[in-house]
Write an enzyme that holds these catalytic residues in place. Structure first.
Site, short mmCIF file in Angstrom:
data_model
loop_
_atom_site.label_atom_id
_atom_site.label_comp_id
_atom_site.label_asym_id
_atom_site.label_seq_id
_atom_site.Cartn_x
_atom_site.Cartn_y
_atom_site.Cartn_z
N ASN A 115 -13.91 -61.79 57.26
CA ASN A 115 -12.69 -62.49 56.83
C ASN A 115 -12.20 -62.00 55.47
OD1 ASN A 115 -13.12 -63.83 59.18
ND2 ASN A 115 -13.64 -65.82 58.25
N HIS A 161 37.73 -56.09 53.75
CA HIS A 161 38.12 -56.46 55.13
C HIS A 161 38.40 -55.22 55.97
CE1 HIS A 161 38.74 -60.45 53.31
NE2 HIS A 161 39.34 -59.78 52.35
N SER A 282 25.81 -34.89 73.75
CA SER A 282 25.84 -35.72 74.95
C SER A 282 25.43 -34.89 76.14
CB SER A 282 27.25 -36.27 75.14
OG SER A 282 27.47 -36.61 76.49
N LYS A 288 30.75 -33.63 72.34
CA LYS A 288 30.24 -34.69 71.46
C LYS A 288 29.23 -34.20 70.42
CE LYS A 288 31.03 -38.61 71.71
NZ LYS A 288 30.64 -39.63 72.67
N ASN A 290 27.02 -36.67 68.02
CA ASN A 290 26.84 -38.09 67.72
C ASN A 290 25.91 -38.31 66.52
OD1 ASN A 290 28.37 -38.67 70.03
ND2 ASN A 290 26.54 -38.61 71.32
N GLU A 295 22.75 -44.29 63.55
CA GLU A 295 22.83 -45.35 64.57
C GLU A 295 21.45 -45.95 64.85
OE1 GLU A 295 24.85 -44.09 68.16
OE2 GLU A 295 26.41 -43.13 66.96
N TYR A 322 -9.53 -69.07 57.51
CA TYR A 322 -9.22 -67.97 58.42
C TYR A 322 -9.11 -68.45 59.87
CZ TYR A 322 -9.52 -63.76 61.21
OH TYR A 322 -9.25 -62.78 62.13
N LYS A 330 -1.34 -57.36 61.86
CA LYS A 330 -1.36 -55.92 61.58
C LYS A 330 -0.25 -55.14 62.24
CE LYS A 330 -6.09 -56.50 60.75
NZ LYS A 330 -5.91 -57.93 61.16
#
Ligand code: ARG
Length: 462
Positions: A115, A161, A282, A288, A290, A295, A322, A330
């Site tokens: 412990n 905004h 893509s 594309k 990306n 992201e 404990y 963990k």
């Protein structure tokens, strides 16, 4: 993983072994073995203290040190056989040590419990992780300053905004993130103080009957002090929650930057390019490119928030001291460490791979009446109360909008129609450069101020 049902450390008290499912359910060795270095470091400090206090013989300590060197080598070289029967990293290492050195290995656990051992290991692991993360934050912030310096005078629209609000410089914008990640670092430095306290000596929960020297162990491990109360030492994981909360905030900042990078990279906005090595294509659309890295970082923020919630919920309502619940600390913790570490490493590199498209930023600045506030401030300086100036400029903006032009394209006469106080000097105020240069105070966006802020930022980085 080897399996041998008769190897349980506590076999003496039990009449039947656990089922394979229970064994798998209760074991943590699959994930806590990553703390093996900390476990050995903690054990060596404990053994040195035991020998110094005459609780074990000097020869035992020598055996333990020799045995742990072998264990270290075996784990490092991948020869070590982790066993599910031995439940966790602690028992696996202790058993192997005993196989190598005999009785001295069995004496290591004197005056100690798993412990206080596991609480010590996590704290050591977390302290090491915080130190690594702090280095990464510093590298990332330094990359942000480099970028800010390159673009200290590059105008871009500042938004509120998501509408064009007032001109700022790209450097100023980057320095905003420099501040955010600086506070994240401060939080971790502060959290580290509470992480670096020693649970060992608390034993199972009540302390131990041996004449231990906890201060000595704390010093050996570079801790700042000992946990004052044994029950608290083995049971609370608030330091892990605090760390994960700091990680959650850091990821929140990462997600804000990520969102901006993704938007800026959209061809509809086109303010920046990110180096190809951070983008993917893509499988169907050949054109594309990306921004996958920002992201994903935005997405991984949710993951760290989730780990924070896991830990808070894990700790909630746990009675002292404990409880096995704590073994569940963990995976969330390690996942938070891994996510933040990888993200920072990538972002430090990516910041250096950002290219600015100043024309696109400039073009965006001509579309949102970005210098309207400057015109109002100009009128105030000519004696108008601010509210009246605000209204007059509102009319001017409406007229410009109807005409399809920006404020500086209105003629002096047109401007005078709304505010007679306007004179020829108004046009220097209505330019983006004039607007930027006039916000010339600490924390403002004037290029001169941004350069000064960069100099201070470098000093603060040390
Ligand atoms: N593997 C356990 C944990 O992670 C170690 C402590 C277990 N102690 C006990 N009495 N079952 O928390």
């Amino acid at each position: 993983m080897t399996s041998n049902a008769n190897q349980y450390t506590w076999a003496g008290r039990f009449s039947e072994p656990v089922s394979d499912l229970v064994k798998r359910y209760t074991a943590s060795v699959d994930f806590d073995q990553r703390m093996w270095r900390q476990d050995i470091r903690g054990s060596l400090a404990h053994a040195r203290m035991l020998a110094k206090q005459g609780i074990i013989a000097a020869a035992d300590l020598a055996d333990i040190e020799r045995g742990m060197a072998v264990v270290t080598e075996e784990i490092e070289s991948g020869q070590f056989e982790w066993s599910l029967d031995l439940e966790d990293v602690h028992l696996n290492i202790e058993k192997r040590l005993t196989a190598i050195v005999g009785d001295a290995g069995k004496r290591l656990h004197t005056g100690r419990s798993r412990n206080d051992q596991v609480a010590t290991d996590i704290r050591l692991y977390l302290r090491d992780s915080i130190d690594d993360i702090l280095v990464l934050i510093k590298a990332f912030r330094s990359a942000l300053v480099d970028l800010a310096e390159k673009e200290a005078a590059t105008p871009m629209p500042g938004f509120t905004h998501l509408q064009v609000a007032q001109p700022v410089t790209f450097g100023h914008h980057m320095l905003a993130y420099f501040e955010m990640f600086g506070r994240d670092a401060e939080r971790l430095v502060d959290c580290r103080k509470r992480v670096a306290r020693l649970p060992l000596g608390a034993a199972a929960l009540a302390g131990t009957t041996y004449p231990i020297d906890r201060e000595f162990v704390a010093e050996q491990l570079g801790f700042e002090g000992v946990c004052e109360n044994s029950l608290d030492a083995v049971s609370d994981r608030d330091f892990a929650i605090e760390f994960t909360a700091a990680c959650a905030l850091l990821m929140m900042h990462i997600s804000r930057l990520s969102e901006e990078l993704v938007m800026w990279m959209s061809p509809r906005i086109g303010f920046i390019q990110i180096a190809d090595r951070f983008c993917t294509g893509s499988s169907i659309m050949p054109q594309k490119k990306n921004p996958d890295v920002p992201e994903l970082a935005r997405g991984k923020t949710g993951r760290v928030y989730g780990q924070l919630m896991s830990l808070l919920t894990l700790m909630k309502s746990q009675p002292l001291a404990y409880n096995k619940d704590n073994q569940e600390d963990k995976e969330p913790l390690f996942d938070a460490v891994d996510t933040v570490t990888d993200t920072l490493r990538i972002f430090a590199d990516m910041a250096g791979g950002i290219t600015i498209k100043p024309e696109a930023m400039k073009a965006a600045l001509t579309q949102g009446f970005a210098t309207a506030t400057d015109l109002a401030d100009y009128l105030v300086k000519k004696g108008l109360p601010f509210r009246d100036a605000h209204e007059a400029v509102g009319h001017a903006v409406k007229a410009a909008e109807q005409k399809g032009v920006d404020l500086p394209q209105l003629t002096l006469d047109e401007l005078k129609a709304f505010c007679p106080q306007v004179e020829n000097d108004v046009f220097s105020v209505l330019t983006v450069e004039g607007s930027l240069a006039s916000r010339n105070h600490i924390g403002g966006t004037a290029p001169e101020q941004v350069k000064a802020a960069i100099a201070r930022a470098r000093q603060r980085l040390g």
